[in-house]
Scaffold this active site. Structure first.
Site, PDB file in Angstrom:
ATOM      1  CD  GLU A 105      47.164 -84.637 -71.885  1.00  0.00           C
ATOM      2  OE1 GLU A 105      46.387 -85.532 -71.512  1.00  0.00           O
ATOM      3  OE2 GLU A 105      46.974 -83.441 -71.629  1.00  0.00           O
ATOM      4  CG  LEU A 106      51.417 -89.779 -68.658  1.00  0.00           C
ATOM      5  CD1 LEU A 106      52.056 -89.982 -67.296  1.00  0.00           C
ATOM      6  CD2 LEU A 106      52.478 -89.770 -69.752  1.00  0.00           C
ATOM      7  CD1 TRP A 143      52.547 -96.153 -81.109  1.00  0.00           C
ATOM      8  CD2 TRP A 143      50.492 -96.518 -81.905  1.00  0.00           C
ATOM      9  NE1 TRP A 143      51.927 -97.041 -80.264  1.00  0.00           N
ATOM     10  CE2 TRP A 143      50.661 -97.289 -80.740  1.00  0.00           C
ATOM     11  CE3 TRP A 143      49.275 -96.588 -82.593  1.00  0.00           C
ATOM     12  CZ2 TRP A 143      49.669 -98.120 -80.222  1.00  0.00           C
ATOM     13  CZ3 TRP A 143      48.279 -97.415 -82.080  1.00  0.00           C
ATOM     14  CH2 TRP A 143      48.479 -98.164 -80.923  1.00  0.00           C
ATOM     15  CG  ASN A 144      47.092 -93.321 -79.800  1.00  0.00           C
ATOM     16  OD1 ASN A 144      47.810 -92.322 -79.847  1.00  0.00           O
ATOM     17  ND2 ASN A 144      46.341 -93.615 -78.765  1.00  0.00           N
ATOM     18  N   GLY A 186      51.936 -90.333 -74.294  1.00  0.00           N
ATOM     19  CA  GLY A 186      52.370 -91.719 -74.480  1.00  0.00           C
ATOM     20  C   GLY A 186      52.108 -92.514 -73.219  1.00  0.00           C
ATOM     21  CB  SER A 187      53.266 -95.825 -72.233  1.00  0.00           C
ATOM     22  OG  SER A 187      54.664 -95.642 -72.318  1.00  0.00           O
ATOM     23  CD  GLU A 236      48.446 -82.205 -75.088  1.00  0.00           C
ATOM     24  OE1 GLU A 236      47.819 -83.137 -75.626  1.00  0.00           O
ATOM     25  OE2 GLU A 236      49.656 -82.004 -75.299  1.00  0.00           O
ATOM     26  CB  CYS A 286      44.798 -92.464 -73.877  1.00  0.00           C
ATOM     27  SG  CYS A 286      44.208 -90.977 -74.711  1.00  0.00           S
TER      28      CYS A 286
HETATM   29  P1  NAD Z   1      55.062 -94.963 -75.786  1.00  0.00           P
HETATM   30  O1  NAD Z   1      55.183 -94.368 -74.429  1.00  0.00           O
HETATM   31  O2  NAD Z   1      55.730 -96.253 -76.041  1.00  0.00           O
HETATM   32  O3  NAD Z   1      55.629 -93.959 -76.870  1.00  0.00           O
HETATM   33  C1  NAD Z   1      55.193 -92.623 -76.946  1.00  0.00           C
HETATM   34  C2  NAD Z   1      56.319 -91.786 -77.498  1.00  0.00           C
HETATM   35  O4  NAD Z   1      57.403 -91.817 -76.582  1.00  0.00           O
HETATM   36  C3  NAD Z   1      56.860 -92.277 -78.831  1.00  0.00           C
HETATM   37  O5  NAD Z   1      57.189 -91.173 -79.643  1.00  0.00           O
HETATM   38  C4  NAD Z   1      58.122 -93.020 -78.425  1.00  0.00           C
HETATM   39  O6  NAD Z   1      59.101 -93.056 -79.414  1.00  0.00           O
HETATM   40  C5  NAD Z   1      58.584 -92.165 -77.265  1.00  0.00           C
HETATM   41  N1  NAD Z   1      59.497 -92.841 -76.339  1.00  0.00           N
HETATM   42  C6  NAD Z   1      59.576 -94.148 -76.060  1.00  0.00           C
HETATM   43  N2  NAD Z   1      60.575 -94.373 -75.175  1.00  0.00           N
HETATM   44  C7  NAD Z   1      61.121 -93.175 -74.889  1.00  0.00           C
HETATM   45  C8  NAD Z   1      62.181 -92.740 -74.056  1.00  0.00           C
HETATM   46  N3  NAD Z   1      62.883 -93.579 -73.324  1.00  0.00           N
HETATM   47  N4  NAD Z   1      62.465 -91.412 -74.008  1.00  0.00           N
HETATM   48  C9  NAD Z   1      61.744 -90.542 -74.734  1.00  0.00           C
HETATM   49  N5  NAD Z   1      60.744 -90.888 -75.554  1.00  0.00           N
HETATM   50  C10 NAD Z   1      60.419 -92.188 -75.629  1.00  0.00           C
HETATM   51  O7  NAD Z   1      53.508 -95.017 -76.108  1.00  0.00           O
HETATM   52  P2  NAD Z   1      52.810 -95.495 -77.458  1.00  0.00           P
HETATM   53  O8  NAD Z   1      52.768 -96.969 -77.461  1.00  0.00           O
HETATM   54  O9  NAD Z   1      53.372 -94.793 -78.640  1.00  0.00           O
HETATM   55  O10 NAD Z   1      51.355 -94.889 -77.261  1.00  0.00           O
HETATM   56  C11 NAD Z   1      50.384 -95.505 -76.529  1.00  0.00           C
HETATM   57  C12 NAD Z   1      50.278 -94.897 -75.151  1.00  0.00           C
HETATM   58  O11 NAD Z   1      49.982 -93.494 -75.263  1.00  0.00           O
HETATM   59  C13 NAD Z   1      49.140 -95.475 -74.352  1.00  0.00           C
HETATM   60  O12 NAD Z   1      49.535 -95.660 -73.024  1.00  0.00           O
HETATM   61  C14 NAD Z   1      48.062 -94.383 -74.461  1.00  0.00           C
HETATM   62  O13 NAD Z   1      47.112 -94.423 -73.426  1.00  0.00           O
HETATM   63  C15 NAD Z   1      48.882 -93.161 -74.435  1.00  0.00           C
HETATM   64  N6  NAD Z   1      48.141 -92.026 -74.988  1.00  0.00           N
HETATM   65  C16 NAD Z   1      47.719 -91.058 -74.140  1.00  0.00           C
HETATM   66  C17 NAD Z   1      46.994 -89.991 -74.628  1.00  0.00           C
HETATM   67  C18 NAD Z   1      46.519 -88.903 -73.719  1.00  0.00           C
HETATM   68  O14 NAD Z   1      46.181 -87.838 -74.227  1.00  0.00           O
HETATM   69  N7  NAD Z   1      46.480 -89.104 -72.414  1.00  0.00           N
HETATM   70  C19 NAD Z   1      46.690 -89.910 -75.992  1.00  0.00           C
HETATM   71  C20 NAD Z   1      47.134 -90.934 -76.839  1.00  0.00           C
HETATM   72  C21 NAD Z   1      47.873 -91.986 -76.315  1.00  0.00           C
END
Ligand code: NAD
Length: 484
Positions: free
Chosen positions: A256-257, A156-157, A234-235, A464, A290
């Site tokens: 990309e975590l 979402w960020n 995501g995370s 990416e 991130c």
């Molecule tokens: P999140 O992992 O909770 O969610 C990310 C995405 O994954 C969302 O679309 C969510 O709906 C989906 N998701 C959640 N549970 C899932 C599952 N069980 N199966 C499949 N998909 C699932 O993360 P967030 O809170 O949305 O974002 C913040 C995180 O993203 C932070 O850790 C941040 O560092 C990371 N991030 C990384 C980068 C990068 O490029 N490395 C960029 C932006 C954000």
């Protein structure tokens, strides 16, 4: 006014070029984190919708993969022009659903659009290689093909840029897609799907399923045997789960975590530039990045002065609704995020940290937290070991270069590190030892479509953007032909 562009967004699922309701008929609310008001209701997809979407992506792959590269390039280029033309509308949507100030949202539109332009240029440059075997008897012709249907999942960020960073190269490479945007910020992604369609993307190439139950949508995609690639931002815990799921069908995976970026300031640095760099690395996106500077390590002789200067600037920032003119710091994305940041600060203070500015949340509606600088932070404080994801800067002094490197690398993550020094030898000596995919030297900003963005260790796999960004969506094949 901010509601106008939202009323233009189609809030259904987008499958096979058609907008429609979820199979269950259910919708979910999208909330403005500044006002806590409901902005829109979006289709709440489930496994049935997911299966329909991945089947379409599978059916369309062969035809889409054969489209002329120039055609794919021009779709992306038109989409770039449309995104730029609609900067104000897209920025208003992003600010409303995510909270970032309008000026930052406009910046993200420019940044996010650039991936469409960059990959429009890459689409027509997917080359290959021709060589001879060592004995000279056989020609080897190396080609690149689209990897196949892709599963794309975004956080979402950065609601626009995280989408275009995946969709851009997937289109350029000739891949079809199923895309699940974050449930907190689906509107920007839905608006983007509309723009790509206007730009000429054929139906079924990009299929979007929004949901409040990500597992129920993504698991059928991963288990389908149709998807050949997963690209996730995501995370780390969710990334690990997806890698486990990807192993079943040996899917190509980009992850990309999370990050836990060290921001190192040596005493020989230009302190004002280091403070300016910290303002960007910490405060971009309210710290919800991130790449956010999570641990600020400052050489002992200048640590106090640095913390003082930083707190003067952080403390002067204007906190408020991102849609209001002059706001510099918007709300955090949701109540849970605010609670987490509050707990981190309370825990650090209970361990003896000094609050130089902020340290609390303003009264009233919205998930706001005041920009906070903490000094004398105990090394065992929880906020040094976890992503803070908020406007909180913990300053920790260090004595030697060796200690700085050890502290910086003392984490499971490895996305980015920042170094401030006027000694070029030291910049590279230390930079080479930092376990991260990216190093900012005397700068607090590393994100750029031209650069290969990504991390090592628990921060992920793959890159990416940049020249190698498209490789993540291509498979390599070679032909061997004897010379007779
Ligand atoms: P999140 O992992 O909770 O969610 C990310 C995405 O994954 C969302 O679309 C969510 O709906 C989906 N998701 C959640 N549970 C899932 C599952 N069980 N199966 C499949 N998909 C699932 O993360 P967030 O809170 O949305 O974002 C913040 C995180 O993203 C932070 O850790 C941040 O560092 C990371 N991030 C990384 C980068 C990068 O490029 N490395 C960029 C932006 C954000």
């Amino acid at each position: 006014m901010a509601n106008d562009p939202i009323s233009q967004v189609n809030t259904g699922l987008f499958i096979d070029g058609q907008w429609g309701p979820a199979a269950s008929g259910r919708t979910f609310d999208v909330i403005n984190p500044a006002t806590e008001e409901v902005l829109a209701q979006v289709a709440d997809g489930n496994g049935d919708d997911a299966r329909r979407a991945i089947e379409v992506a599978g059916q369309k792959q062969a035809e889409w993969g054969r489209t002329p590269p120039r055609e794919r390039s021009e779709i992306l280029r038109r989409a770039y022009d449309l995104v730029i033309e609609r900067t104000d509308e897209l920025a208003a949507i992003m600010t409303a659903e995510m909270g970032k100030p309008l000026a930052e949202a406009r910046g993200e539109v420019a940044y996010g659009a650039e991936f469409l332009r960059w990959f429009s240029e890459e689409a027509v440059r997917i080359g290959g290689d021709v060589t001879l075997t060592g004995d000279g008897k056989t020609r080897i012709m190396v080609t690149h093909e689209p990897v196949g249907p892709c599963v794309l999942i975004t956080p979402w960020n950065f609601p626009l840029a995280m989408g275009t960073r995946k969709i851009g190269p997937a289109i350029a490479a000739g891949c079809t897609m199923v895309f699940k945007p974050a449930e907190l910020t689906p509107l920007t992604s839905l608006a983007l799907a509309g723009i790509l369609t206007e730009a000429g993307l054929p139906g079924g190439v990009l299929n979007v399923v929004t949901t409040t139950d990500p597992g129920s949508v993504v698991e059928p995609w991963m288990a389908s045997g149709i998807a050949r690639k997963v690209s996730f931002t995501g995370s780390t815990p969710v990334g690990v789960k997806l890698l486990q799921q990807a192993s079943e069908h040996v899917m190509k995976s980009s992850m990309e975590l999370g990050g836990n970026a060290p921001f190192i300031v040596f005493a020989d640095a230009d302190l004002d530039k280091a403070v300016a760099g910290a303002m960007v690395a910490k405060m971009r996106n309210m710290g919800e990045a991130c790449t956010a500077a999570n641990r600020l390590y400052v050489e002992a002789p200048v640590a106090e002065e640095f913390a003082k200067k930083l707190s003067e600037q952080m403390g002067a920032l204007k906190v408020g609704d991102g849609a209001a003119e002059g706001t510099q710091v918007g709300p955090l994305v949701e109540r849970k995020a605010l609670d987490k940041v509050q707990q981190f600060v309370e825990e650090a203070v209970s361990r003896g940290a000094t609050v130089m500015c902020g340290g609390d949340a303003p009264e009233g509606k919205g998930f706001f937290y005041n920009p906070t600088v903490l000094s004398n932070v105990d090394p065992d404080s929880a906020l040094l070991a976890n992503e803070i994801f908020g406007p909180v800067a913990p300053v920790v002094p260090f004595d030697t270069e060796e200690e700085a490197v050890e502290l910086a690398n003392g984490t499971a993550w490895g996305l980015v590190g920042y170094l401030f020094t006027s000694d070029v030898q030291r910049a590279f000596r230390v930079g080479e030892r930092i376990e991260a995919g990216m190093v900012g030297l005397n700068t607090g900003l590393v994100s750029n479509p031209v650069a290969p963005f990504g991390g090592v260790k628990a921060s992920g796999l793959g890159r990416e953007g940049g020249r190698i960004g498209i490789d993540e969506f291509l498979e390599t094949k070679y032909f061997a032909l004897p010379r007779d």
